[in-house]
Design a protein around this motif. Structure first.
Motif, PDB file in Angstrom:
ATOM      1  N   LYS A   2       0.282  -1.017   0.072  1.00 31.88           N
ATOM      2  CA  LYS A   2       0.011   0.199  -0.187  1.00 31.88           C
ATOM      3  C   LYS A   2       1.374   1.170  -0.158  1.00 31.88           C
ATOM      4  O   LYS A   2       0.497   2.887  -0.762  1.00 31.88           O
ATOM      5  CB  LYS A   2      -1.144  -0.058   1.160  1.00 31.88           C
ATOM      6  CG  LYS A   2      -2.472  -1.213   1.087  1.00 31.88           C
ATOM      7  CD  LYS A   2      -2.832  -0.613   2.294  1.00 31.88           C
ATOM      8  CE  LYS A   2      -4.017  -1.761   2.498  1.00 31.88           C
ATOM      9  NZ  LYS A   2      -4.805  -1.841   3.663  1.00 31.88           N
ATOM     10  N   TYR A  58     -11.248   3.536  -4.474  1.00 33.31           N
ATOM     11  CA  TYR A  58     -10.597   2.514  -3.921  1.00 33.31           C
ATOM     12  C   TYR A  58      -9.734   3.829  -2.701  1.00 33.31           C
ATOM     13  O   TYR A  58      -8.658   3.949  -2.370  1.00 33.31           O
ATOM     14  CB  TYR A  58      -9.376   2.277  -4.661  1.00 33.31           C
ATOM     15  CG  TYR A  58      -9.390   0.816  -5.694  1.00 33.31           C
ATOM     16  CD1 TYR A  58      -9.696  -0.823  -4.801  1.00 33.31           C
ATOM     17  CD2 TYR A  58     -10.049   0.963  -7.207  1.00 33.31           C
ATOM     18  CE1 TYR A  58      -9.935  -1.030  -6.125  1.00 33.31           C
ATOM     19  CE2 TYR A  58     -10.247   0.519  -7.781  1.00 33.31           C
ATOM     20  CZ  TYR A  58      -9.980  -0.761  -7.317  1.00 33.31           C
ATOM     21  OH  TYR A  58     -10.719  -1.513  -8.234  1.00 33.31           O
ATOM     22  N   GLU A  85      -9.871   3.973   0.322  1.00 32.00           N
ATOM     23  CA  GLU A  85      -9.186   3.816   1.174  1.00 32.00           C
ATOM     24  C   GLU A  85      -7.505   3.294   0.891  1.00 32.00           C
ATOM     25  O   GLU A  85      -6.748   3.386   1.492  1.00 32.00           O
ATOM     26  CB  GLU A  85      -9.614   1.905   1.763  1.00 32.00           C
ATOM     27  CG  GLU A  85      -9.331   0.919   0.988  1.00 32.00           C
ATOM     28  CD  GLU A  85     -10.389   1.012  -1.067  1.00 32.00           C
ATOM     29  OE1 GLU A  85     -10.731   0.023  -1.322  1.00 32.00           O
ATOM     30  OE2 GLU A  85     -11.050   1.602  -0.640  1.00 32.00           O
ATOM     31  N   LEU A  86      -7.071   2.991  -1.063  1.00 34.04           N
ATOM     32  CA  LEU A  86      -5.717   3.072  -0.767  1.00 34.04           C
ATOM     33  C   LEU A  86      -4.840   4.190  -0.976  1.00 34.04           C
ATOM     34  O   LEU A  86      -4.019   4.346  -1.236  1.00 34.04           O
ATOM     35  CB  LEU A  86      -5.647   2.300  -1.788  1.00 34.04           C
ATOM     36  CG  LEU A  86      -6.340   0.327  -1.795  1.00 34.04           C
ATOM     37  CD1 LEU A  86      -6.034  -0.395  -3.558  1.00 34.04           C
ATOM     38  CD2 LEU A  86      -5.534   0.013  -1.216  1.00 34.04           C
ATOM     39  N   LYS A 145      -5.434  -6.318  -3.716  1.00 36.20           N
ATOM     40  CA  LYS A 145      -6.881  -7.013  -3.465  1.00 36.20           C
ATOM     41  C   LYS A 145      -7.121  -8.162  -2.980  1.00 36.20           C
ATOM     42  O   LYS A 145      -8.123  -8.840  -3.182  1.00 36.20           O
ATOM     43  CB  LYS A 145      -8.289  -5.765  -4.662  1.00 36.20           C
ATOM     44  CG  LYS A 145      -7.975  -4.200  -3.848  1.00 36.20           C
ATOM     45  CD  LYS A 145      -8.972  -3.956  -2.805  1.00 36.20           C
ATOM     46  CE  LYS A 145      -9.649  -2.077  -3.056  1.00 36.20           C
ATOM     47  NZ  LYS A 145     -10.041  -2.170  -1.697  1.00 36.20           N
TER      48      LYS A 145
END
Length: 298
Positions: A47, A81, A83-84, A291
């Motif tokens: 990440k 996305y 959260e990334l 993912k």
């Protein structure tokens, strides 16, 4: 007969050990990776690495339409996305800076432009200055330039360094990344010298490669450059960033460079203000790995 006086560039180099042996560097890198890689093969590291990407399109067939779509993808990713997080920068040719600037909606994604006669650096200094200035006027927030490899290899450090200084004057507070084109430099000794001279001349980052010449980034070149950055920091107190680019095509590649930065430079360099990855292919691979399914977003 009096000793010949050192130039300021030779004097700068004399403060560092540049007499490196390639076989020894290769051995040290191999041992470091074998010992430390596995502990960094984690989702959190992946990440982080995604957030360090300079998402790059530098194709002959780039067009206003393709660059617009490329930028919109970064906007959409932030929505789908969240959260990334997001990439660190979008990297394009200078004539596309205005398109990226007018399309990009994410405040802390930088707009990086390759400039100054990229990828060969073979043009007039006046052209390099004008191109860089125009890119900044059109919205670029970072500039990536290439050293004049021919001048360096022929020992004309003054011409090479003066040009870097002039371009840094144009960039002012904007980050300037200086590409060494390590594949053309060939030896660890040359890479160490070019790293030091580039930092001495004002580089905010040093970068391995343009991606237009083989070999591009290698762990060995990265190791030598990071060693140079660390020694330069200890000598001057100035932190310079590191960017591997060219040939970064697997998640393993990204973790390998992370491992080198962590072990050589330390955790202070583990942020996207001081560590970047220049790539286009890697973004989808990292997201897919995180993912656990194949994702071709970019």
């Amino acid at each position: 007969m009096a000793d010949k006086k050192l130039t300021k560039y030779e004097e700068a180099l004399s403060k560092y050990n540049t007499a490196l042996v390639d076989a020894e560097v290769n051995k040290e890198v191999k041992e470091l990776i074998e010992k430390k890689y596995i502990e960094n093969d984690t989702t959190d590291v992946k990440k982080f690495l995604f957030n360090c990407i300079d998402l790059t399109t530098l194709k002959t067939e780039d067009s206003p339409e393709s660059v617009l779509k490329f930028t919109e993808k970064v906007n959409q990713f932030d929505e789908e996305y969240a959260e990334l997080g997001h990439v660190a920068a979008i990297c394009v040719y200078p004539n596309f800076a205005k398109i990226v600037s007018s399309t990009l909606e994410i405040e802390d994604v930088n707009i990086a432009c390759v400039s100054a006669g990229f990828p060969t650096s073979q043009t007039f200094t006046e052209i390099k200055i004008a191109e860089t200035s125009l890119a900044l006027q059109d919205g670029a927030t970072e500039i990536d330039i290439v050293i004049n490899v021919g001048n360096f290899l022929s020992g004309d450090y003054e011409t090479m360094c003066d040009e870097i200084e002039e371009l840094k004057d144009v960039c002012k507070d904007h980050h300037m990344k200086v590409i060494l084109e390590t594949g053309a430099l060939k030896t660890a000794e040359n890479i160490k010298k070019a790293s030091i001279l580039s930092m001495y001349s004002g580089a905010d980052f040093i970068k391995t490669s343009t991606g237009k010449l083989e070999p591009a980034a290698t762990p060995e070149a990265a190791y030598v450059m990071c060693k140079a950055i660390k020694e330069y920091y200890l000598e001057t107190g100035r932190k310079v960033g590191f960017k591997p680019a060219g040939g970064l095509s697997t998640v393993k590649d990204a973790i390998t460079y992370y491992t080198i930065v962590k072990e050589v430079l330390g955790t202070e360099w583990l942020n996207n203000k001081l560590f970047r990855l220049g790539t286009s292919r890697l973004a989808n691979l990292l997201v897919s790995d995180i993912k656990g399914e194949k994702i071709n977003f970019f």
